[in-house]
Design a protein around this motif. Structure first.
Motif, mmCIF file in Angstrom:
data_model
loop_
_atom_site.group_PDB
_atom_site.id
_atom_site.type_symbol
_atom_site.label_atom_id
_atom_site.label_comp_id
_atom_site.label_asym_id
_atom_site.label_seq_id
_atom_site.Cartn_x
_atom_site.Cartn_y
_atom_site.Cartn_z
ATOM 1 N N GLN A 152 0.824 -1.210 0.000
ATOM 2 C CA GLN A 152 0.000 0.000 0.000
ATOM 3 C C GLN A 152 0.862 1.265 0.000
ATOM 4 O O GLN A 152 0.331 2.364 0.111
ATOM 5 N N ASP A 153 2.164 1.108 -0.050
ATOM 6 C CA ASP A 153 3.053 2.248 -0.160
ATOM 7 C C ASP A 153 4.094 1.937 -1.230
ATOM 8 O O ASP A 153 4.118 0.848 -1.804
ATOM 9 N N ARG A 154 4.960 2.903 -1.524
ATOM 10 C CA ARG A 154 5.953 2.738 -2.572
ATOM 11 C C ARG A 154 7.146 1.936 -2.053
ATOM 12 O O ARG A 154 7.631 2.183 -0.951
ATOM 13 N N VAL A 155 7.585 0.977 -2.886
ATOM 14 C CA VAL A 155 8.684 0.125 -2.455
ATOM 15 C C VAL A 155 9.911 0.261 -3.346
ATOM 16 O O VAL A 155 11.017 -0.084 -2.915
ATOM 17 N N THR A 156 9.752 0.768 -4.554
ATOM 18 C CA THR A 156 10.865 0.771 -5.510
ATOM 19 C C THR A 156 12.041 1.591 -5.007
ATOM 20 O O THR A 156 13.182 1.112 -4.967
ATOM 21 N N MET A 179 3.496 -9.800 -8.503
ATOM 22 C CA MET A 179 4.809 -10.107 -9.043
ATOM 23 C C MET A 179 5.609 -8.845 -9.343
ATOM 24 O O MET A 179 6.822 -8.783 -9.121
ATOM 25 N N ASN A 180 4.944 -7.788 -9.823
ATOM 26 C CA ASN A 180 5.659 -6.544 -10.111
ATOM 27 C C ASN A 180 6.289 -5.952 -8.854
ATOM 28 O O ASN A 180 7.413 -5.448 -8.884
ATOM 29 N N SER A 181 5.564 -6.032 -7.755
ATOM 30 C CA SER A 181 6.098 -5.521 -6.493
ATOM 31 C C SER A 181 7.271 -6.371 -6.018
ATOM 32 O O SER A 181 8.273 -5.850 -5.509
ATOM 33 N N LEU A 182 7.161 -7.693 -6.188
ATOM 34 C CA LEU A 182 8.265 -8.578 -5.785
ATOM 35 C C LEU A 182 9.517 -8.255 -6.578
ATOM 36 O O LEU A 182 10.628 -8.190 -6.042
ATOM 37 N N ARG A 183 9.345 -8.032 -7.875
ATOM 38 C CA ARG A 183 10.487 -7.737 -8.734
ATOM 39 C C ARG A 183 11.088 -6.370 -8.402
ATOM 40 O O ARG A 183 12.299 -6.170 -8.518
ATOM 41 N N ALA A 184 10.249 -5.411 -7.986
ATOM 42 C CA ALA A 184 10.744 -4.079 -7.622
ATOM 43 C C ALA A 184 11.572 -4.122 -6.347
ATOM 44 O O ALA A 184 12.480 -3.313 -6.145
#
Length: 638
Positions: A152-156, A179-184
């Protein structure tokens, strides 16, 4: 590649948990030390059985690690809308303690702030204060993030900062994970750091690929490491360490003794002697080392009792010497002493008589004469010498034209004084909302210089901080640094305060301190001055030390009483509290001051604030001072 070794163990155990297969035997191979922090998602979307899977996942991995303070260290944090530290890298060093803490975790069951959790891991969990080994030790720092959903927040950005800080991130998703969040979040290469629980074949492939590397060889044993002292194995590599008392050289292999004295923190008073990483303190000849093993004390040769000195024995580093008491001279035998008559041996300069004392002398004067400030000359008391500091009100209510009258009044007083370095000294202070020394007691040495300086004083305006002015007078104006003569010279110290209204701060404390310090205080009020404040400033007897500009003639008949009160005659059973010369100087000053005030009154030199009240009053009215009336108007003078 050596940083990938922990992943094999992680995914092999995850595979075992998810398949509910019989638990494989723990790995028997020796792994290098790691700093591992589990970052576990305990948001409300994680169902209870899923959280138990995570719990089992962590316990199984820890069960196969070589944990300990010098081996692998493990920490656990959980997060939802906030981050909670379960235990840090320095908390537990046994599997049993870690497993007990993991089984006691209560899920937070709120949001999914994965970025906040990564930030906490970077700023807190992987710090040396929380148990992480220093970066120069090259111990891999590994964060294993286990989550089931979308952050729910930015992780990159925060994940990039963590990776740049040396943290290797593995992102493990369970079922609904994005998956996009995991990769980021994960470190590159992504195919080796991103895993989904559903991707069973990928986990199996990962486990097979890194199983051999997890049980890697001891690099210190397999090759010529070149370490002078000790070789420390790490996954796929090694580094050299030195024995205690040595430091690793720039070649990262050889060692040199540590000079423990070089950093200057040894605390040795005299000499520091380095020895294999440690040090000891030594003392110079003639000194011995104290019990603190750092400071030195001189050997007291006099305490041996064989010095034969008639008066005093003085120890020095290499022995001792004899010294005579004040007023005596050491004889040629360097042991015995003889009294010294300094009056016959020096040019004492006493005007009347020199009296020898032990090691010194003093001048005395005939009866009826006073020793002057130079300590040599004598004079009669009639000069009336004092140290006078006048403190004048420069507040806005005084008004410029009236301030000029105040300066004229100050100069009228100066005209009657015998101003000189050894006679009367004068200082001037002006105050409003702040205090300013116009000139100190030691600035000018003649009446003409003082009068010129007075007329050049600029009007300050603003408030009326009388208490602050009294504080300045006590602490600065009557200091020897600013020209006040020592109290031992018996030169009266007089403070004369002019004010036209109520003070905006408290005056009682510093008025009391002024009088307690021996300053004779006079208070002159003008216009709206408050009688209660004037009385607080004035010395005892109060009636003889304060006045009001509306009727100065009330003080003329008190001069003789003033002299009797502070200079009681001998033979009447009263104790003299001042020397006769000091009393005469005070009386002369008061007489001159009262004469000036009376003269100003007769010429109707009154302040603008008094004139302003003329039209509002009636014959016989009392002047309003803020609390009660003071002196009656003398309508005959108008």
């Amino acid at each position: 590649m050596m940083k990938l070794l922990p992943v094999a163990l992680l995914l092999l155990l995850l595979l075992t948990t998810l398949e509910a297969r019989p638990k494989p035997a723990a790995l028997k191979c020796r792994t290098g030390p790691l700093d591992i922090v589990f970052v576990i998602d305990s948001s409300r979307s994680v169902r209870p059985f899923e959280f138990e899977t995570m719990r089992r996942f962590m316990i199984d991995i820890i069960g196969s690690l070589d944990v300990g303070p010098n081996a692998t260290r493990v920490g656990v944090i959980q997060y939802s809308s906030q981050v909670q530290n379960i235990f840090s890298l320095k908390t537990f060093f046994t599997r049993a303690d870690m497993e007990k803490a993991i089984n006691s975790i209560v899920p937070l069951a709120q949001g999914t702030m994965t970025g906040l959790a990564i930030q906490y891991a970077m700023n807190v969990a992987f710090t040396t204060q929380e148990g992480a080994r220093p970066l120069h030790k090259k111990i891999p720092r590994i964060a294993i993030i286990v989550t089931d959903g979308r952050p729910q927040d930015r992780v990159t950005e925060v994940a990039t900062q963590a990776r740049n800080a040396g943290i290797e991130i593995y992102a493990v998703g369970i079922q609904r994970a994005d998956m996009n969040s995991l990769r980021a979040m994960a470190s590159p290469p992504l195919e080796e750091h991103v895993f989904l629980v559903e991707s069973f074949e990928l986990i199996q492939q990962f486990g097979k690929q890194f199983q051999d590397k997890l049980c890697g060889v001891d690099m210190c044993m397999e090759q010529e490491h070149g370490c002078q002292h000790s070789c420390v194995n790490t996954p796929g590599s090694f580094y050299c360490e030195c024995n205690p008392g040595y430091r690793l050289n720039m070649d990262r292999k050889t060692c040199s003794p540590i000079d423990a004295c070089a950093d200057g923190r040894h605390g040795c008073q005299h000499q520091c002697v380095s020895a294999r990483g440690s040090y000891s303190c030594h003392c110079r000849v003639g000194y011995y080392l104290n019990q603190d093993k750092r400071s030195c004390s001189m050997i007291d040769y006099c305490s041996f009792g064989n010095h034969s000195c008639q008066h005093e024995c003085v120890s020095i580093p290499n022995g001792h010497y004899c010294r005579c008491r004040s007023g005596f001279t050491l004889q040629p035998d360097s042991r015995s002493c003889r009294a010294t008559d300094l009056c016959n041996g020096v040019d004492h300069g006493c005007e009347f008589k020199c009296v020898s004392t032990e090691g010194s002398y003093r001048c005395v004067c005939p009866e009826g004469q006073q020793l002057q400030a130079d300590g040599k000359a004598c004079s009669k008391c009639g000069a009336g010498h004092v140290d006078l500091v006048m403190v004048i009100d420069g507040s806005k209510s005084v008004r410029p034209q009236n301030f000029e009258l105040v300066k004229q009044f100050v100069n009228r007083i100066v005209d009657l004084l015998e101003v000189s370095p050894h006679g009367t000294r004068v200082g001037l202070v002006q105050y409003s909302s702040r205090v300013r020394t116009e000139f100190p007691l030691n600035k000018y040495h003649s009446a003409d210089e003082i009068k010129k300086a007075v007329m050049e004083v600029e009007y300050m305006e603003k408030g009326t901080m009388t208490g602050l002015a009294l504080k300045h007078m006590v602490e600065h104006s009557f200091s020897e640094l600013e020209g006040a003569r020592p109290l031992s010279h018996n030169v009266p110290r007089i403070g004369l305060v002019f004010t036209d209204g109520r003070s905006q701060d408290d005056i009682s404390e510093w008025a009391r301190r002024a009088k307690d310090s021996g300053i004779v205080m006079f208070a002159v009020g003008v216009g709206k001055a408050v009688e209660e404040e004037l009385r607080a400033i004035a010395s005892e007897p109060v009636e003889q030390h304060f006045s009001y500009s509306a009727d100065f003639t009330t003080m003329t008949h008190l001069v003789e009483n003033f002299k009797l009160n502070i200079c009681p005659e001998e033979g009447k059973g009263e104790m003299e509290i001042r020397s006769p010369c000091e009393c005469e100087a005070l009386v002369q000053f008061q007489t001159n001051t009262v004469a000036i005030l009376q003269s100003l009154t007769e010429k109707n030199i009154l302040w603008g604030d008094v004139w302003a009240c003329w039209g509002a009053g009636q014959p016989g009215d009392r002047l309003h001072t803020g609390k009660r009336g003071m002196d009656k108007w003398d309508w005959g003078k108008f």
